[in-house]
Structure formats: C-alpha cells, structure tokens
Write a protein that holds these residues in place. Structure first.
Motif, PDB file in Angstrom:
ATOM      1  N   GLU A  93       0.823  -1.209   0.000  1.00 30.50           N
ATOM      2  CA  GLU A  93       0.000   0.000   0.000  1.00 30.50           C
ATOM      3  C   GLU A  93       0.859   1.262   0.000  1.00 30.50           C
ATOM      4  O   GLU A  93       0.513   2.275  -0.623  1.00 30.50           O
ATOM      5  CB  GLU A  93      -0.929   0.020   1.216  1.00 30.50           C
ATOM      6  N   GLU A  96       2.046   1.625  -3.439  1.00 35.22           N
ATOM      7  CA  GLU A  96       0.892   2.006  -4.257  1.00 35.22           C
ATOM      8  C   GLU A  96       0.637   3.518  -4.172  1.00 35.22           C
ATOM      9  O   GLU A  96       0.438   4.196  -5.182  1.00 35.22           O
ATOM     10  CB  GLU A  96      -0.347   1.242  -3.784  1.00 35.22           C
ATOM     11  N   PHE A  97       0.661   4.023  -2.940  1.00 32.87           N
ATOM     12  CA  PHE A  97       0.398   5.450  -2.737  1.00 32.87           C
ATOM     13  C   PHE A  97       1.373   6.312  -3.541  1.00 32.87           C
ATOM     14  O   PHE A  97       0.959   7.212  -4.289  1.00 32.87           O
ATOM     15  CB  PHE A  97       0.497   5.787  -1.248  1.00 32.87           C
ATOM     16  N   PHE A  98       2.660   6.003  -3.416  1.00 32.18           N
ATOM     17  CA  PHE A  98       3.641   6.837  -4.120  1.00 32.18           C
ATOM     18  C   PHE A  98       3.602   6.592  -5.624  1.00 32.18           C
ATOM     19  O   PHE A  98       3.824   7.510  -6.421  1.00 32.18           O
ATOM     20  CB  PHE A  98       5.034   6.606  -3.537  1.00 32.18           C
ATOM     21  N   LYS A 100       0.921   6.037  -7.266  1.00 28.02           N
ATOM     22  CA  LYS A 100      -0.200   6.838  -7.765  1.00 28.02           C
ATOM     23  C   LYS A 100       0.191   8.307  -7.874  1.00 28.02           C
ATOM     24  O   LYS A 100      -0.201   8.997  -8.820  1.00 28.02           O
ATOM     25  CB  LYS A 100      -1.399   6.695  -6.841  1.00 28.02           C
ATOM     26  N   LEU A 101       0.936   8.788  -6.895  1.00 22.49           N
ATOM     27  CA  LEU A 101       1.388  10.182  -6.967  1.00 22.49           C
ATOM     28  C   LEU A 101       2.231  10.404  -8.222  1.00 22.49           C
ATOM     29  O   LEU A 101       2.237  11.491  -8.794  1.00 22.49           O
ATOM     30  CB  LEU A 101       2.208  10.550  -5.725  1.00 22.49           C
ATOM     31  N   ALA A 102       2.947   9.341  -8.616  1.00 24.93           N
ATOM     32  CA  ALA A 102       3.779   9.472  -9.807  1.00 24.93           C
ATOM     33  C   ALA A 102       2.960   9.285 -11.074  1.00 24.93           C
ATOM     34  O   ALA A 102       3.488   9.373 -12.176  1.00 24.93           O
ATOM     35  CB  ALA A 102       4.917   8.455  -9.756  1.00 24.93           C
ATOM     36  N   ARG A 105      -1.480   3.941 -12.706  1.00 31.50           N
ATOM     37  CA  ARG A 105      -2.846   3.498 -12.408  1.00 31.50           C
ATOM     38  C   ARG A 105      -3.045   2.071 -12.902  1.00 31.50           C
ATOM     39  O   ARG A 105      -2.299   1.580 -13.743  1.00 31.50           O
ATOM     40  CB  ARG A 105      -3.891   4.378 -13.117  1.00 31.50           C
ATOM     41  N   HIS A 149       7.931   3.942 -10.178  1.00 32.60           N
ATOM     42  CA  HIS A 149       7.500   4.560 -11.428  1.00 32.60           C
ATOM     43  C   HIS A 149       8.599   4.606 -12.487  1.00 32.60           C
ATOM     44  O   HIS A 149       8.478   5.353 -13.460  1.00 32.60           O
ATOM     45  CB  HIS A 149       6.945   5.956 -11.163  1.00 32.60           C
TER      46      HIS A 149
ATOM     47  N   ASN B   2      -4.039  14.036  -7.951  1.00 24.58           N
ATOM     48  CA  ASN B   2      -3.230  13.854  -6.745  1.00 24.58           C
ATOM     49  C   ASN B   2      -4.019  14.164  -5.491  1.00 24.58           C
ATOM     50  O   ASN B   2      -3.829  13.557  -4.444  1.00 24.58           O
ATOM     51  CB  ASN B   2      -2.003  14.765  -6.802  1.00 24.58           C
ATOM     52  N   VAL B   5      -5.887  11.138  -4.581  1.00 25.80           N
ATOM     53  CA  VAL B   5      -4.990  10.089  -4.094  1.00 25.80           C
ATOM     54  C   VAL B   5      -4.646  10.352  -2.635  1.00 25.80           C
ATOM     55  O   VAL B   5      -4.723   9.463  -1.780  1.00 25.80           O
ATOM     56  CB  VAL B   5      -3.695  10.041  -4.944  1.00 25.80           C
ATOM     57  N   TYR B 231       7.600  14.129  -5.512  1.00 26.19           N
ATOM     58  CA  TYR B 231       6.784  13.663  -6.647  1.00 26.19           C
ATOM     59  C   TYR B 231       6.116  14.889  -7.275  1.00 26.19           C
ATOM     60  O   TYR B 231       6.091  15.960  -6.663  1.00 26.19           O
ATOM     61  CB  TYR B 231       5.731  12.666  -6.156  1.00 26.19           C
ATOM     62  N   PRO B 232       5.566  14.727  -8.450  1.00 29.67           N
ATOM     63  CA  PRO B 232       4.926  15.907  -9.071  1.00 29.67           C
ATOM     64  C   PRO B 232       3.630  16.292  -8.366  1.00 29.67           C
ATOM     65  O   PRO B 232       2.542  16.121  -8.891  1.00 29.67           O
ATOM     66  CB  PRO B 232       4.665  15.470 -10.518  1.00 29.67           C
ATOM     67  N   VAL B 233       3.760  16.781  -7.156  1.00 32.71           N
ATOM     68  CA  VAL B 233       2.605  17.190  -6.355  1.00 32.71           C
ATOM     69  C   VAL B 233       2.877  18.589  -5.836  1.00 32.71           C
ATOM     70  O   VAL B 233       3.929  18.835  -5.251  1.00 32.71           O
ATOM     71  CB  VAL B 233       2.413  16.252  -5.136  1.00 32.71           C
TER      72      VAL B 233
END
Ligand SMILES: Nc1ncnc2c1ncn2[C@@H]1O[C@H](COP(=O)(O)OP(=O)(O)OP(=O)(O)O)[C@@H](O)[C@H]1O
Ligand SMILES: [Mg+2]
Lengths: 309, 385
Positions: A93, A96-98, A100-102, A105, A149, B2, B5, B231-233
């Motif tokens: 998880e 997964e979180f990071f 998704k930030l990158a 999907r 990623h 984001n 997320v 990250y790109p956030v």
C-alpha cells in the motif's frame, strides 16, 4: 541530465551549500561523497526542488527546477535519507500510494508494485505493515517507493545507513541493476568503500564546497604520491614521532593510541628508515600495514581531515 | 488527481486505526447518552412538567360580556393546562408568595366598558418568573385573547368611521378561533438528547478536524511531506488532498452521530437536511481552517492537539453546550459553537433554513477568513526546512 550551476543554499547564517557546480550525464552512476554535515542532503534536496535556494541554477533533463518543478519532478525518484513511509499502510500500500502520486494506475501500477517489492526483496512482506519491519527492511521499502515509477533519475541519500552488510549488498546490487537498465543514479554516502565500489563519477564535498570531482582513478591520481603506513607499536613517544617526521618523503605522522599513521609518497624506500628509528627508540612493533591510496586518503589529502572525523 | 490520491489514503489510514475510529464515532454517541440521561431533568420541561396541570390564581372583576368571554375560554380551552384557583384575599401578589403559586391572572373590572368605548384592553398576568415554561404558556394564552379583542375593537372603530355594516358574530368567531393554548414556548421545545446531540455533534466535529493539523505537522516531522513533494505534487494539492480526506472523515462522523442518536435516543434532527448539511460543512470548514493556521504555528503535533483540545473545550463550555451557563449567555453569542447550535436546534424545532440563515452566514464568513489566514501562513512557511 542534471546540471548544477553556482548552487548556494543557506540556513540562516549557516552556508550549507557553497557555490557548487557539477554535471551528471545520462546513464551515469554518480557518487556524492562527504562527511556528516558536508551538504550532501542539501544539494540533493535542492536538485529535487524541495528547498528554496538562494542562488544558482538547476536543470533536470533540460528543465529548470525553479520554473517548472512539477515537470522536472516527473523524472525523479528520491530515496530520502530519513525513512518516509506510512506505518499504518502495508508495504504494497505504501508503494501504491507513491506510485499513484507518480501517475501510475490500474494494471501497470499493480505490476510495478510487485516489481518494486521483488526488487528490494520484500515480496514476502507485501501485506505486512512497516511497524513489524526491521530497520533494514524499512530502508528497503523506503527505496521501493522511489523506484516504482521507473524514474529516469534515481537519487539515493545514504540509503544504506544502519543496515547489515547483507542487506546493504542486496541494495547496492539492486541499484546497480537499475543503473544498467538505463536510470541515471545519484548516490550519496559517507562510506567511501561504497562509493568507490559502485560509482563511475564521484564528487567529494566538504563544508558545502566541492573539493574534487572525477572518476575514481582520476581522483586517486590527485594523490597518487600518497601512501599510508600503519604501524602497531608499544611505547612510542613524541620524540620518536618527531624524528620520523624529519625523514625524507614523509608528509604526515600521527600517533593514535598504539598506532602510528604515517603518510608518505614512497613507502617502499622509507620503511626501512622508519623501522630503524623505531628500534633505536626501543619501540616494540606488533604489526605493519601499507595502504594504497583510497578515497579516504584523497579526502584526507584534500581537506587535512579524515572522512569520519 | 493527486488531491484524490492523498485524500483517499487519508481516509484509508484513518479506517485502519481502530482507536481513532472508536473515538470518532462511538465517543460522541456515548457523550450524548451520558449527558442526555444525566441532565434530562434540567432540560426536558415537556417530559417532566408540562404534562401536569398547574395552578393559576384567577380573579375576574368584570361581569360584562368580555369578562365572560375570557372566563369561558380559560375554563374551556385552558382546562387541560390550568387549575384555576380563586384567591382568598384581595392581595393576589401576597397570596402567590405565601401559597407558592407561580402564576396569577387578574381581569380588571372595566374590561367590557373599555371595549364599549373602543379603548384598548389589558389583562393582568402576574408571574413569579421561576418557571419560564408556565409563564410563557399562560402569557401567550392571555396575550392572544387580548390581541384578538383589541383587533376586534380596531375593526369596529374603523367600520364606524367609514359607516360599514358588520356581521359581529362572524368577526368574533374568526378572531376567537385563533386563541389556543401553546403548549410550549419556542425555545423550550427540544429535549435533552436533542440538546446534547446538537452540542456534541459540533464539539466532535471541531475536534475531529484537529486531525488535519496533526497530519500536516506529522507529515512535516516524519519527512513524509518532503517525500510527497519530491513527486509531481504541488503544495496546494497536498493541502487540498489532506483537507478533503479529513473532511470526508468528519462528514462520515457527522452522519453516523446523527443516525445513531436518532436510532438510539430518538433524537429528532428536524427535516431540513440541507440546512443541517450546511451547518455541518460550515463547522468542518471552520475547524479545518483553524487546523491549518495552528499547523503553521506549532512544530509538534502533540502540542498542537493539546492546545486545540483545550481551545475547543473552552469554546464549547462558554457557548453553554455542555450545560447552559447563564453567566456566559452574553459572550456565548460570539462563539461559533453557539451559532451552529442555534441553527441545528432551530431545524430540530421545525423552523425553516431562512430563520437561521444569519448564523450560517456568520459561520461561512468566519470560515473564509480563517482559511485566508491559514493558506497565507501555510504558503509562507518553507515546509521542507
Ligand atoms: N533544516 C535545516 N535547518 C538548519 N540547518 C540545516 C538544516 N538542514 C541542514 N542544515 C545544515 O546544513 C549543513 C549541511 O547539512 P546536510 O544535511 O546537507 O549534510 P549531509 O552532508 O547530508 O550530512 P549527513 O551525512 O549527516 O546527512 C549542516 O551544517 C546542517 O547543520
Ligand atoms: Mg544527509
């Protein structure tokens, strides 16, 4: 791939990075070596656009990090020096979180999570929370979150601190493999053996300044004349030390408890003279070791200090 | 993207923490139960008192038509509520005190005469003021009668001036049917479970948004924020994501508190769901704004949560939401808890949204101000350093 020009970063009065310039080419394994507080993390965090810098220009893949940070960050995977993972989430998880930030999907994300877990050898712990992890396993998860990623540039800030040799080996191998697969890597450490073993290009920094840069061989050439003789001995006094200092080609002599550290440019010829002085002064010798130049000596030669002082 | 997320991860992590979940949902319901039962006698006038008839000293000095009309009315319509007692002496006030009666009605002898002269009438209503509920019931009863008679007089007067023929019986009928006994005064219609349902909902919504401030400081201290920033956030996406995640949790909390108290204690939350939702969202908006401000002022999440908890306790206490405190009645008007409380209880009493729109406007206005300040402080802080 990465260009640093006149980078300056201050914390109040304290200059953490003092006018650093260097380039990292695509596909390179770049080492940033320096003792604690040298400014390695500050340099790296500036590259990742995490700090407000006083002066200088940083471009990532041709993109100015100040002007277009989000675009530049898409190319980066940072493994921060401190563990930065969620204790409540399981290993997968977290990744997964990071991921998704990158921007990952769906199925691709799932694939990459498994791949990253495998990469750091945590597949069997995918459903476990870091709460129950050993320090080394947490470090490995910390790395996995940054590579999920497939970033063009992987930046690792002392990823192996506090890890047992076996895990360390595993991590270094993994990173090397990533590099072979095409990622550009920046690797900071204050373990010169590590940097020496894996980096193509090395920059040494101290007190926020870049003091040398080049390949391992180039750096060693800078101090080729430097060799070290270590002598374990009892009953050494300071007169003896002074006497050795007077010998030819001797650059430095230090007495550290029962160990004499002698830096010379010609160990072969001078060793006899040293032994003569020692026996004359009735020093009991327990062991002799001659050390070829390494990055430690390079550092010592350039700064007058040991890397780990 | 984001933002979602980050928000979803926030919700997910909260749901994994059973202790937090318990505090969020069970605690408020327990508090409502505890305080609802404990303080019921002080706050449930309709359950404990209004059912019983109460004594009213009653003197009618008017033998005329109007006096008779009032007599019939109070003996008929009022018979379920009042025990009429004829005083033994002339001094009604004295007798109220000595016999401990709370209410008295004196009808002046010139009532009918005044009407004939087209003068306004008045009926004297004495009250000890000790029992607000009796006072208001009786007073509304008397006032309605007086008003209707005065109304009648006014009509006749106008009719005379313009020489219009009137059907007096019909007029009287129309006016008299409006006189009924109002069982309860407006401010007294909520029971203790409703009272604490509303006040605890507000209190716990305030404290649960505290999680936002704690999350922001924790992420900063644990270097999670630094990592997310690599990250790109953007900083704004992070803040919005965190706020959204926390608001979702608070909304779920509000829904569960409302539903659970309704099932368990039959709390009637009224039927203005839009209004209720508006108040809930406004409180969340405000408290997350406060959280953002505080997260820029404090380094550790422990300090932040301690300071905020004390702050919210004080607000809630002063607002009178734990128990109404007369001494604070004036300051409580400036407290956000009070605004939200007044709005929610107004819905409970069945009033439309428009009646409490000024409170809701105040809440939203305050939220906007707090958020402007919060965002300013948040952006100014170089959060990675
Ligand atoms: N947040 C901060 N606030 C103030 N000073 C800081 C901060 N971070 C770093 N410094 C200072 O900047 C200098 C460089 O620190 P930096 O963390 O870059 O060193 P480093 O080479 O990464 O050291 P280490 O090997 O210990 O990680 C140090 O003197 C440190 O005290
Ligand atoms: Mg560092």
């Amino acid at each position: 791939m990465i260009k640093l020009k006149n980078l300056v970063k201050k914390y109040g009065q304290n200059i953490a990075v003092d006018n650093i310039n260097f380039n990292v080419n695509e596909g390179e394994f770049f080492g940033l070596l320096g003792p604690n507080g040298a400014g390695k993390s500050t340099t790296i965090n500036s590259i990742c656009g995490l700090l407000k810098i006083e002066q200088g220009e940083i471009t990532i893949d041709g993109i100015d990090i100040k002007k277009n940070p989000l675009e530049a960050k898409k190319r980066i995977g940072l493994v921060p020096q401190e563990l930065a993972i969620f204790d409540e989430l399981t290993a997968s998880e977290n990744i997964e979180f990071f991921g998704k930030l990158a921007g990952l999907r769906g199925n691709l994300l799932k694939e990459r999570i498994n791949e990253a877990l495998e990469f750091v050898g945590l597949s069997h712990k995918a459903k476990t929370t870091p709460h129950d992890f050993s320090g080394g396993m947490k470090r490995r998860l910390n790395i996995a979150c940054a590579i999920v990623h497939h970033p063009k540039i992987i930046i690792l800030d002392e990823p192996t601190v506090g890890i047992d040799p076996q895990s360390r080996h595993h991590i270094l191998d993994s990173v090397k493999q990533l590099n072979k697969l095409g990622s550009t890597v920046i690797y900071t450490s204050h373990y010169m053996e590590e940097v020496e073993a894996i980096c193509d290009q090395i920059a040494i920094i101290d007190h926020g300044r870049l003091i040398a840069e080049g390949t391992k061989e180039e750096l060693k050439k800078l101090v080729l004349e430097e060799e070290k003789i270590l002598i374990e001995a009892l009953d050494v006094n300071f007169n003896t030390v002074d006497e050795i200092k007077l010998l030819n080609t001797i650059k430095d002599v230090k007495l550290d408890e029962n160990q004499l550290k002698i830096v010379t440019s010609d160990s072969q010829h001078i060793l006899q003279d040293i032994l003569f002085v020692l026996s004359k002064n009735q020093v009991r010798i327990k062991g002799i070791q001659i050390i070829e130049p390494d990055l430690e000596t390079v550092f010592l030669a350039l700064t007058g200090r040991n890397l780990r002082d | 993207m984001n933002i979602f997320v980050i928000a979803l991860s926030e919700v997910k992590r909260t749901f994994k923490n059973k202790v937090v979940l318990f505090l969020l949902i069970i605690m408020p319901v327990m508090m409502v139960a505890l305080m609802g039962y404990a303080l019921a006698p002080f706050l449930n006038p309709n359950e404990t008192k209004s059912i019983e008839k109460f004594n009213v000293l009653y003197v009618n000095h008017d033998d005329g038509e109007i006096g008779q009309r009032f007599d019939t009315l109070i003996k008929d319509e009022g018979s379920n509520y009042f025990n009429l007692i004829t005083p033994e002496s002339d001094d009604v006030g004295d007798e109220m005190i000595s016999n401990n009666y709370d209410e008295a009605i004196i009808i002046p002898g010139d009532l009918t005469e005044k009407v004939k002269n087209f003068e306004e009438i008045n009926i004297i209503h004495l009250s000890s003021g000790d029992d607000k509920m009796k006072d208001s019931m009786l007073s509304s009863f008397v006032q309605q009668f007086v008003k209707s008679v005065n109304h009648e007089i006014a009509i006749i007067k106008v009719a005379e001036q313009h020489q219009v023929e009137l059907d007096m019986d019909e007029i009287r009928e129309n006016i008299q049917t409006t006189v009924t006994v109002h069982e309860l005064n407006d401010t007294l219609t909520i029971n203790s479970f409703q009272f604490f349902g509303a006040s605890m909902l507000i209190f716990f919504l305030l404290t649960s948004s505290m999680g936002l401030g704690m999350e922001i400081t924790n992420d900063r201290n644990n270097k999670i924020f630094t990592r997310i920033s690599s990250y790109p956030v953007s900083k704004n996406q992070y803040l919005l994501g965190k706020t959204l995640g926390n608001s979702i949790i608070s909304i779920l909390q509000a829904i569960s508190v409302i539903v659970l108290t309704h099932i368990l204690f039959k709390v009637n939350w009224g039927s203005d769901y839009v209004g209720l939702a508006l108040v809930v969202l406004a409180v969340i908006f405000i408290s997350s704004g406060i959280s953002v401000i505080f997260s820029s002022m404090f380094k550790s999440s422990k300090t932040l949560s301690t300071v905020l908890i004390v702050f919210y306790w004080m607000l809630t206490f002063i607002s009178g939401a734990f128990t109404p405190i007369p001494a604070f009645e004036d300051i409580s008007k400036f407290i956000l808890n009070k605004w939200a409380f007044e709005s929610i209880t107004s819905f409970m009493r069945g009033n439309p949204l428009i009646e409490s729109i000024h409170y809701i406007a105040l809440l939203i206005g305050l939220g906007v101000i707090l958020w402007l300040l919060g965002v300013y402080l948040y952006r100014r802080r170089g959060s990675n350093e």
